[in-house]
Design a protein around this motif. Sequence first.
Motif, PDB file in Angstrom:
ATOM      1  N   SER A  50       0.835  -1.213   0.000  1.00 36.55           N
ATOM      2  CA  SER A  50       0.000   0.000   0.000  1.00 36.55           C
ATOM      3  C   SER A  50       0.862   1.252   0.000  1.00 36.55           C
ATOM      4  N   GLN A  95      -7.474   0.301  -0.651  1.00 36.53           N
ATOM      5  CA  GLN A  95      -7.640  -0.968   0.057  1.00 36.53           C
ATOM      6  C   GLN A  95      -8.841  -0.916   1.006  1.00 36.53           C
ATOM      7  N   ASP A 168      -5.569  -1.581  -5.104  1.00 43.26           N
ATOM      8  CA  ASP A 168      -4.947  -2.077  -3.876  1.00 43.26           C
ATOM      9  C   ASP A 168      -5.894  -3.073  -3.207  1.00 43.26           C
TER      10      ASP A 168
HETATM   11 NI    NI Z   1      -1.964  -2.779   2.067  1.00 38.41          NI
END
Ligand code: NI
Length: 305
Positions: A50, A95, A168
Motif C-alpha cells: 500500500s 484498500q 490495492d
Molecule cells: Ni496494504
Amino acid sequence: MLEVSKLSIRFKRFDRRLRSVQTEIIHNLQLSIASGEILAVVGSSGSGKSLLAHAILGILPGNAEVAGDIYFKGEALTPDRQRQLRGQEMALIPQSVQYLDPLMRVGEQVRQSVRQGDPAELQRKAFYKYNLAGMVAKWFPFQLSGGMARKILISTATVSGARLLIADEPTPGLDGSAMTETLSRFRQLAEEGCAVMLITHDIEAALTVADRIAVLYAGTVVEIALRSDFTGAGALLRHPYTKALWQALPGQQFAALPGSQPLPDNLPRGCLFAPRCSLATSECAEALPEIRTVRNGEVRCLHAT
Ligand code: NI
Ligand SMILES: Nc1ncnc2c1ncn2[C@@H]1O[C@H](COP(=O)(O)OP(=O)(O)OP(=O)(O)O)[C@@H](O)[C@H]1O
C-alpha cells in the motif's frame, strides 16, 4: 507508462525517550508498467504494497520521507504533478472502503469521477455489470454492505478514464462473479492501453490476469517474473521466496515456508530473505543483493540463475 526507480520510504517517529528515530520500510524498490500491461504486486501483509501505491499517487502521510524517482509517461512525478494527475490520469482503488465520501450519494461519487463520456450512462453500466439495483445510486456509503462498497470503489476508478490504474486489494468481499467481472474489466482497460497495477495477497487470482508478477518481501522487490514462469515445480522462478510462495499454493506441494518476514525495525543485514533461505551463504549477509536481469525477469538474489 510508469517507472519506479530506487524508491525508498522512511518514517520518522519519536521513541520513548523522545529521540527521533527513522524506520526504513521500502528499500531501493524498482518496477515498471507498460501501457497495455497488468503488473501484479504480491507480498504478505506489511511488505509495503500500500505504501508503494500511495507513494506513486503522492498520498503518503506527512512524516514519510521518500527518496528515489517515479516517472509517469517519461516525466518525473513531482508532488505538483501528482496532485494534477490524481483522479485524472492516475486512479486508485483503495484498500479500505473508508475512502468513500460518507456524505455523498454513491451514484454521484461514480458519476463525478467520469471525465469522458456520459456520466449517467457510465454509472448505470457499471451498476448493471455488478448487479447493483438502480436505486442503490441514491444510497449513502453507510447503507452499503462491504461487497457493495467495494463495487462502488472499483466502479469509481474504472469509469474515470485514467491511464494508470492502481488497484490495492480490490477483491476482498466480492463473490466469485463480481471478482471475475473486476479482473476482466482490468484486462479490458489494459487492452485499451492502460497500465494496471494489481496489488494482492492472492497469487492465484493475480496469475489469472497479470502479465508479470512483482514479488515484494520486507519492503523490497525480490523478483519480477512472467506469468508463464509459474508452472510445474517452479523451476523457471528465480528467487527462493517466489518458489516457496508458488509451492505453498493449494494444488502445488502445499509446503508452507517456516519463519516469518522480518519487521522493519529489526531487519537482518544483507539479503532480507537470507535467514529463511536454504541457499544462504555467508556472502548473503554482507549487503542487500542488487536486482539483476535473469532470463527476461528480475531477481535480487546472489544465487539465482
Ligand atoms: Ni496494504
Ligand atoms: N504512517 C506510517 N507510519 C509508520 N509506519 C507505517 C505507516 N504506514 C505504514 N507503516 C508500516 O509500513 C509497513 C508496510 O505497510 P503497508 O500498508 O504498505 O503494507 P501492505 O503490504 O500494504 O500490507 P497489507 O497486505 O496488510 O495491506 C508496515 O510495517 C506498516 O506498519
